[in-house]
Design a protein around this motif. Structure first.
Motif, mmCIF file in Angstrom:
data_model
loop_
_atom_site.group_PDB
_atom_site.id
_atom_site.type_symbol
_atom_site.label_atom_id
_atom_site.label_comp_id
_atom_site.label_asym_id
_atom_site.label_seq_id
_atom_site.Cartn_x
_atom_site.Cartn_y
_atom_site.Cartn_z
ATOM 1 N N GLU A 136 -25.063 -48.317 -47.361
ATOM 2 C CA GLU A 136 -25.911 -48.947 -49.224
ATOM 3 C C GLU A 136 -25.253 -46.455 -49.493
ATOM 4 O O GLU A 136 -26.638 -46.368 -49.324
ATOM 5 C CB GLU A 136 -27.162 -48.285 -49.053
ATOM 6 C CG GLU A 136 -27.116 -50.744 -48.498
ATOM 7 C CD GLU A 136 -28.896 -50.594 -48.188
ATOM 8 O OE1 GLU A 136 -29.779 -50.385 -49.516
ATOM 9 O OE2 GLU A 136 -28.743 -50.692 -46.740
ATOM 10 N N LYS A 163 -29.225 -45.177 -50.274
ATOM 11 C CA LYS A 163 -29.976 -44.622 -49.170
ATOM 12 C C LYS A 163 -29.267 -43.693 -48.501
ATOM 13 O O LYS A 163 -28.612 -43.321 -47.683
ATOM 14 C CB LYS A 163 -30.281 -45.699 -48.269
ATOM 15 C CG LYS A 163 -30.920 -46.826 -48.675
ATOM 16 C CD LYS A 163 -31.269 -48.106 -47.518
ATOM 17 C CE LYS A 163 -32.628 -49.030 -48.237
ATOM 18 N NZ LYS A 163 -32.742 -49.304 -46.994
ATOM 19 N N ILE A 168 -30.157 -40.604 -45.841
ATOM 20 C CA ILE A 168 -30.983 -40.192 -44.459
ATOM 21 C C ILE A 168 -30.730 -38.961 -43.629
ATOM 22 O O ILE A 168 -29.757 -38.387 -43.881
ATOM 23 C CB ILE A 168 -29.836 -41.513 -43.904
ATOM 24 C CG1 ILE A 168 -29.886 -43.226 -44.098
ATOM 25 C CG2 ILE A 168 -30.726 -40.913 -42.204
ATOM 26 C CD1 ILE A 168 -29.543 -44.158 -43.725
ATOM 27 N N TYR A 221 -25.102 -40.091 -45.502
ATOM 28 C CA TYR A 221 -25.530 -41.659 -45.806
ATOM 29 C C TYR A 221 -24.758 -42.041 -44.850
ATOM 30 O O TYR A 221 -23.410 -41.816 -44.222
ATOM 31 C CB TYR A 221 -24.303 -41.876 -47.735
ATOM 32 C CG TYR A 221 -24.479 -41.332 -48.644
ATOM 33 C CD1 TYR A 221 -25.944 -41.999 -48.862
ATOM 34 C CD2 TYR A 221 -24.164 -40.203 -49.192
ATOM 35 C CE1 TYR A 221 -26.922 -41.583 -50.536
ATOM 36 C CE2 TYR A 221 -24.623 -39.291 -50.443
ATOM 37 C CZ TYR A 221 -25.868 -40.816 -51.074
ATOM 38 O OH TYR A 221 -26.827 -40.185 -52.426
ATOM 39 N N HIS A 267 -44.238 -45.622 -44.277
ATOM 40 C CA HIS A 267 -43.682 -45.849 -45.679
ATOM 41 C C HIS A 267 -44.356 -44.767 -46.504
ATOM 42 O O HIS A 267 -45.196 -44.640 -46.793
ATOM 43 C CB HIS A 267 -43.470 -47.471 -46.525
ATOM 44 C CG HIS A 267 -43.563 -48.428 -45.991
ATOM 45 N ND1 HIS A 267 -41.690 -48.404 -45.885
ATOM 46 C CD2 HIS A 267 -43.781 -49.210 -44.846
ATOM 47 C CE1 HIS A 267 -41.557 -48.800 -44.908
ATOM 48 N NE2 HIS A 267 -42.643 -50.130 -45.004
ATOM 49 N N ILE A 284 -35.472 -42.218 -44.504
ATOM 50 C CA ILE A 284 -34.784 -43.377 -44.826
ATOM 51 C C ILE A 284 -35.457 -43.046 -45.989
ATOM 52 O O ILE A 284 -35.845 -43.566 -46.837
ATOM 53 C CB ILE A 284 -34.203 -44.320 -44.197
ATOM 54 C CG1 ILE A 284 -33.787 -44.560 -42.922
ATOM 55 C CG2 ILE A 284 -33.688 -45.234 -44.927
ATOM 56 C CD1 ILE A 284 -34.003 -45.436 -42.166
ATOM 57 N N TYR A 285 -34.527 -42.942 -47.083
ATOM 58 C CA TYR A 285 -34.854 -42.916 -48.808
ATOM 59 C C TYR A 285 -34.146 -43.703 -49.336
ATOM 60 O O TYR A 285 -32.536 -43.386 -49.574
ATOM 61 C CB TYR A 285 -34.321 -41.749 -49.120
ATOM 62 C CG TYR A 285 -34.718 -39.407 -48.873
ATOM 63 C CD1 TYR A 285 -35.834 -39.328 -49.567
ATOM 64 C CD2 TYR A 285 -34.904 -39.147 -47.167
ATOM 65 C CE1 TYR A 285 -36.732 -37.972 -49.314
ATOM 66 C CE2 TYR A 285 -35.289 -37.805 -46.997
ATOM 67 C CZ TYR A 285 -36.098 -38.113 -47.986
ATOM 68 O OH TYR A 285 -36.721 -36.246 -46.959
ATOM 69 N N SER A 286 -35.099 -44.613 -50.175
ATOM 70 C CA SER A 286 -34.449 -45.977 -51.116
ATOM 71 C C SER A 286 -34.530 -45.224 -52.368
ATOM 72 O O SER A 286 -34.613 -45.793 -53.260
ATOM 73 C CB SER A 286 -35.793 -46.750 -51.103
ATOM 74 O OG SER A 286 -36.847 -46.467 -50.945
ATOM 75 N N LYS A 287 -35.449 -44.184 -52.494
ATOM 76 C CA LYS A 287 -35.637 -43.836 -53.468
ATOM 77 C C LYS A 287 -35.908 -42.213 -53.946
ATOM 78 O O LYS A 287 -37.107 -41.699 -52.907
ATOM 79 C CB LYS A 287 -36.501 -44.260 -54.902
ATOM 80 C CG LYS A 287 -36.563 -43.273 -56.467
ATOM 81 C CD LYS A 287 -37.788 -43.869 -57.187
ATOM 82 C CE LYS A 287 -37.754 -42.740 -58.702
ATOM 83 N NZ LYS A 287 -39.234 -43.345 -59.242
ATOM 84 N N LEU A 328 -39.822 -43.254 -49.184
ATOM 85 C CA LEU A 328 -39.085 -43.130 -47.752
ATOM 86 C C LEU A 328 -39.415 -43.699 -46.709
ATOM 87 O O LEU A 328 -40.632 -43.720 -46.825
ATOM 88 C CB LEU A 328 -38.406 -41.477 -47.679
ATOM 89 C CG LEU A 328 -39.703 -40.926 -47.094
ATOM 90 C CD1 LEU A 328 -38.649 -39.603 -45.945
ATOM 91 C CD2 LEU A 328 -40.283 -40.049 -48.260
#
Length: 159
Positions: free
Chosen positions: A56, A59, A61, A80, A106, A141-144, A152
């Motif tokens: 992904e 994302k 990490i 990644y 979160h 784990i970063y989603s943004k 994250l």
């Protein structure tokens, strides 16, 4: 407008084995990490096209061990996830994080606040009868992630 809580404990989850490719950052003290990790993240983002087999590409990490275990695990890994290791780009490293049980929080805010947010997670772990495993890999784990806001999951290994 509805106010969103910046910190939410999501509970305990199993996270499967992760193969990671990126940069390993090692600093003399904790203050150095706060300056070097964001820079490494930006360089990695610019170079992610060089990494083969990305899972992904949005994302990012971060991985580290809270306890000192051995010299080759020292530092913070900005990575990644990949399906498999192939032709690791110059200057980058690979890391395999085994499957583990994690307490997950979160977080929505700025990365500079993360260190203090871990206190909430550690308190939740203790209050719910778990023990931390600082000798195992902690994951962020970063989603943004942007200059102004990060989203994250802080994943602290437990038993």
């Amino acid at each position: 407008m509805e106010k969103v809580d910046p910190i939410t404990i999501s509970g305990v989850t199993e996270i499967r084995k992760k193969k990671l490719v990126g940069f390993r950052v090692v600093c003399e003290d904790m203050a150095g990490y706060g300056q070097v990790i964001p820079k490494a993240s930006m360089v990695l983002d610019r170079r992610k096209g060089e990494i083969k087999n990305l899972v992904e590409p949005v994302k990012l990490i971060g991985a580290f061990k809270a306890a000192e275990t051995c010299e080759e695990d020292d530092g913070y890994w900005v990575c990644y996830e990949v399906e498999s290791f192939e032709d690791i780009p110059d200057g980058m490293a690979s890391l395999t994080v085994p499957e583990e049980t994690y307490a997950v929080l979160h977080f929505r805010g700025h990365a500079s606040e993360i260190y203090s947010v871990y206190e909430h997670l550690h308190q939740w772990i203790e209050e719910n009868g778990y023990n931390r495993s600082p000798e195992k890999w902690t994951l962020e784990i970063y989603s943004k992630w942007t200059e102004t806001e990060d989203r994250l999951d802080l994943c602290d290994p437990i038993h």
